[in-house]
Motif scaffolding. Sequence first.
Motif, short mmCIF file in Angstrom:
data_model
loop_
_atom_site.label_atom_id
_atom_site.label_comp_id
_atom_site.label_asym_id
_atom_site.label_seq_id
_atom_site.Cartn_x
_atom_site.Cartn_y
_atom_site.Cartn_z
N TYR A 155 0.84 -1.19 0.00
CA TYR A 155 0.00 0.00 0.00
C TYR A 155 0.89 1.25 0.00
CZ TYR A 155 -3.91 -3.05 1.32
OH TYR A 155 -4.86 -4.03 1.35
N THR A 253 -3.89 9.01 3.76
CA THR A 253 -4.43 8.39 2.55
C THR A 253 -3.75 7.04 2.34
OG1 THR A 253 -2.79 9.46 1.11
CG2 THR A 253 -4.87 10.63 1.48
N ASP A 255 -3.41 4.32 -0.73
CA ASP A 255 -3.61 4.17 -2.17
C ASP A 255 -4.52 5.29 -2.71
OD1 ASP A 255 -1.95 2.00 -2.29
OD2 ASP A 255 -3.54 0.50 -2.45
N GLY A 256 -4.28 6.51 -2.22
CA GLY A 256 -5.02 7.67 -2.70
C GLY A 256 -6.37 7.89 -2.07
N GLU A 257 -6.80 6.97 -1.23
CA GLU A 257 -8.12 7.08 -0.57
C GLU A 257 -7.96 7.61 0.85
OE1 GLU A 257 -11.81 4.18 0.90
OE2 GLU A 257 -10.32 3.44 -0.51
N GLU A 258 -8.68 8.68 1.15
CA GLU A 258 -8.61 9.28 2.48
C GLU A 258 -9.25 8.37 3.53
OE1 GLU A 258 -7.36 12.29 5.02
OE2 GLU A 258 -7.24 12.48 2.83
#
Length: 315
Positions: A155, A253, A255-258
């Motif tokens: 990740y 974050t 993998d770019g997800e908050e």
Amino acid sequence: MKKFALIGASGYIAPRHMQAIKATGNLLVAAMDPNDSVGIIDSHFPDAHFFTEFERFDRYIDKLSRAKTGEAVDYMSICSPNYLHDSHMRFALRSGADAICEKPLVLNSWNIDGLLDIERDTGRKVNTILQLRVHPAIIELREKVLNNKDKKDKYDVDLTYITSRGNWYHQSWKGDVKKSGGIATNIGVHFFDMLHFIFGDLQRNVVHTRTDSKAAGFLEYENARVRWFLSIDVEDVPESAQEKGMRTFRSITVDGEEIEFSGGFTDLHTRSYEEILAGRGFGLEENRTAISTVQFIRTADILPLQGDYHPFLKK
């Protein structure tokens, strides 16, 4: 009903411990702090004995332990400055009480070994407040990582935490690296524990910046690559947040997800106390990785901005 004593009653975090003691149906019988601005005790345990001198507090705790009427303290909650945690935990154990200590547990990993010896000698236990380990959102993320057997790559994680502090910070014990451990230790150790808790053993630790007000670097765990940035400088708060009057900024974050975990913080100490009282508290060894991480960050060589580094360092 268990009997508690508390060291560091005037500190920022002490009221959460008082609330947790009360919410779990227990009793605070004694508190100690050199500073006597402790009126908050009246909101929870107005009958608690209070001491500004450690020697008198020591004498009172000893008197209770020698009483034949079951007055001995069962737990000692420690909210004192970071550099005193080790000594105060030793005092708790040798007084016949289990310790409940705030983060950071100690400043250096070798202190853990000494405390393990005293646990064995006294038969008492050190419990620690690793509150993010009991946060529902963090538990959910950990389970997701552990159950995602199909993911081939690690990740990619960005951790950003800015919590502005005024000039007072640098004049207090918190501004003294020998007493607080520095920025990474004082405001970041529970985040580093969280990363280890979720993503496994630490494999690599790189430091890109370290000053009195900020620190940043790169960490690689079994299951994650982490770019991290910690600061107490309000100028590091993004402009969009500053325009709204915000002095704090927190973002994680994966993998770019908050990952949203802003809510639920007010009850985490009570939840931690519930686990400790049920015999499921986090002990000394659970702290070793995070303490070793910040200990290294404190003295590591500063490396150039190459490869993986936090985007806030581009400013």
